[in-house]
Motif scaffolding. Sequence first.
Motif, short mmCIF file in Angstrom:
data_model
loop_
_atom_site.label_atom_id
_atom_site.label_comp_id
_atom_site.label_asym_id
_atom_site.label_seq_id
_atom_site.Cartn_x
_atom_site.Cartn_y
_atom_site.Cartn_z
N SER A 190 31.43 27.38 -91.35
CA SER A 190 31.67 28.75 -91.81
C SER A 190 31.33 28.81 -93.30
O SER A 190 31.89 28.04 -94.09
N TYR A 191 30.43 29.69 -93.68
CA TYR A 191 29.91 29.68 -95.06
C TYR A 191 30.19 30.97 -95.83
O TYR A 191 29.94 31.03 -97.02
N GLY A 192 30.66 32.01 -95.18
CA GLY A 192 30.80 33.29 -95.86
C GLY A 192 32.03 33.40 -96.73
O GLY A 192 33.14 33.09 -96.29
N PHE A 193 31.84 33.84 -97.98
CA PHE A 193 32.94 34.14 -98.90
C PHE A 193 33.88 32.94 -99.09
O PHE A 193 35.10 33.09 -99.08
N ARG A 194 33.29 31.76 -99.25
CA ARG A 194 34.10 30.57 -99.50
C ARG A 194 33.57 29.86 -100.74
O ARG A 194 32.36 29.83 -100.98
N LYS A 195 34.49 29.27 -101.50
CA LYS A 195 34.09 28.61 -102.74
C LYS A 195 33.16 27.43 -102.45
O LYS A 195 33.42 26.63 -101.56
N GLY A 196 32.11 27.32 -103.24
CA GLY A 196 31.18 26.21 -103.11
C GLY A 196 30.19 26.36 -101.98
O GLY A 196 29.43 25.42 -101.71
N ARG A 197 30.18 27.51 -101.29
CA ARG A 197 29.28 27.71 -100.15
C ARG A 197 28.49 29.00 -100.35
O ARG A 197 28.97 29.95 -100.95
N SER A 198 27.29 29.02 -99.80
CA SER A 198 26.41 30.17 -100.01
C SER A 198 25.58 30.42 -98.76
O SER A 198 25.61 29.64 -97.80
N THR A 199 24.81 31.51 -98.79
CA THR A 199 23.91 31.81 -97.68
C THR A 199 22.87 30.72 -97.52
O THR A 199 22.48 30.38 -96.40
N HIS A 200 22.41 30.15 -98.64
CA HIS A 200 21.39 29.10 -98.55
C HIS A 200 21.93 27.84 -97.90
O HIS A 200 21.19 27.11 -97.22
N ASP A 201 23.22 27.57 -98.08
CA ASP A 201 23.83 26.42 -97.40
C ASP A 201 23.81 26.63 -95.89
O ASP A 201 23.54 25.71 -95.12
N ALA A 202 24.12 27.85 -95.45
CA ALA A 202 24.11 28.16 -94.02
C ALA A 202 22.70 28.05 -93.45
O ALA A 202 22.49 27.50 -92.36
N LEU A 203 21.71 28.55 -94.19
CA LEU A 203 20.33 28.47 -93.74
C LEU A 203 19.84 27.03 -93.69
O LEU A 203 19.13 26.63 -92.76
N GLU A 204 20.22 26.25 -94.68
CA GLU A 204 19.82 24.84 -94.70
C GLU A 204 20.41 24.08 -93.53
O GLU A 204 19.77 23.19 -92.95
N ARG A 205 21.63 24.44 -93.14
CA ARG A 205 22.28 23.77 -92.00
C ARG A 205 21.51 24.06 -90.70
O ARG A 205 21.27 23.15 -89.90
N ILE A 206 21.09 25.31 -90.51
CA ILE A 206 20.31 25.65 -89.32
C ILE A 206 18.95 24.96 -89.36
O ILE A 206 18.49 24.40 -88.36
N GLN A 207 18.32 24.99 -90.53
CA GLN A 207 17.00 24.39 -90.66
C GLN A 207 17.04 22.90 -90.34
O GLN A 207 16.14 22.35 -89.70
#
Length: 508
Positions: free
Chosen positions: A143-160
């Motif tokens: 879960s990456y939304g609205f959390r400290k130290g996490r961003s949209t790019h982290d979520a995209l990198e995880r899928i990639q």
Amino acid sequence: MSDVVNTSFVLDMQRKLYRWSNEDPDKVFVDLFNLVCDRRILNEAWRRLARNSGSQTPGTDGMTRRTVEQRPGGVAAFLEEIREALRNGNYCPEPVRQRLIPKLGKPGQFRPLGIPTLIDRLVQMALKLILEPIFEADFYPTSYGFRKGRSTHDALERIQRFLQPTKRGPSVYRYAIEGDIKGCFDAIDHHVMMEGVRRRIGDRKVLKLILAFLKAGVMIEGTIRHPVTGSPQGGIISPMLSNIYLTAVDERYGRWSMRPREPSINAAARRVKDHKKGRPVFYMVRYADDFVVLVDGTREQAEAEKFALAEFLKTELRMELSMEKTRITDVGEGFDFLGYRVVQTKALRTGRLVGNLFIPKGKLNDLRHKIKGMVKGIPTGSALGQLIDNLNPVLTGWRNYYRYATKAYREFSHFDFWIWQRVGRWLRKKYPKATWPTLRRLHFHSAPGKRRQWTDGSKRLRFLSEGGTMRYPDQSIAKPNGWNSEEEHRQRESVHVFWDAFQRLRHI
């Protein structure tokens, strides 16, 4: 009391709350209301609120940061009044002021934004400072939304990463379920929400305060309405509450996506085990109410999971999955997520299937439309520097977000030429009798070490291609949030490295 003392106290308390919550998943916290009313917490809440430009936006009471600072007694008296109202039980949230903001890329469509009063924003910030570390320990790593130290790019990198080849061959994930919940924030059931909060919070006063914010009315065109569901978008605690609510979706896929407090090797082993036994594997990545489920299985199994997910949302969260917008796509065809186009394509050198992020054509068209409107909105009687000041923040923000896309430099270069022409046409209207050589001599210069570009004195129009492009660095799924210790993060990181080495040795 100095800001340094307040910040230090708040950070120490947050670290303690996070540690206690992380060490005991069943711990229910009581006596938190005194912390919410603590002068150091309220001072820190005000400091964070005041540095935000939204503090100058009034709610239904018309109060802004400047209004508070100009009152007799200033900020100190204002905070003391709120503290006494909280302690005496006299505090009651005011209705939020609704404002409709246009949806990006969707002309004619608007998203309702609730603007609480300044007092309500302050109390919500104080609540957030105390509650966020407690629930952060329960949030899932995917879960990456609205959390400290996490961003949209982290979520995209995880899928990639999960679309990249491994030692055993191409990625096993062939399909993606693009999740879309109908009116997610407006459909939040207050009873279900409070049940989720009560799992961790036992302080009745804090629970009453949270429920009061959920039940606060919305002022629409002078009329106050009291919705029975939903959490107003725009409230400071709304993102945290939505994460608490949607954690049930993360839990549904926790077997494969990794649960809180466990090393990533455990979830990876379960995925490998299920794959070898021919069972479907579902890996979910979520950013707020946007999520994608990667499917290791057949299309029929993906379709079955889509209907099972719809039933789950209906019975457990009382939400509705949009069956029309929730699509199942082959990863080779690609899907949109968080503004990027995610596609599995063949690598030019090796021919192996790899996950790539592209800039969607629609986003480029949206940017062109926005730039056109901004250029047309500046009268030709204005200085070029004003146009440059308006365009540069948009160009810089857009570049920083999409600089990780494949072939981004090519797209940036094409757009740079287009915007050069667009500003040039504006200058031709500004100087109707000037020739192109004259315009270039007046406003087309180069800064030291920079390419030539439209300039006005010291102001220079930015290039999208400035600074180049890059690949987003590989990230560990275990990320520091400012409350977990560096030692804990290093331990999780070492487990992650060990598992990568184990995969290479076993060719998994």
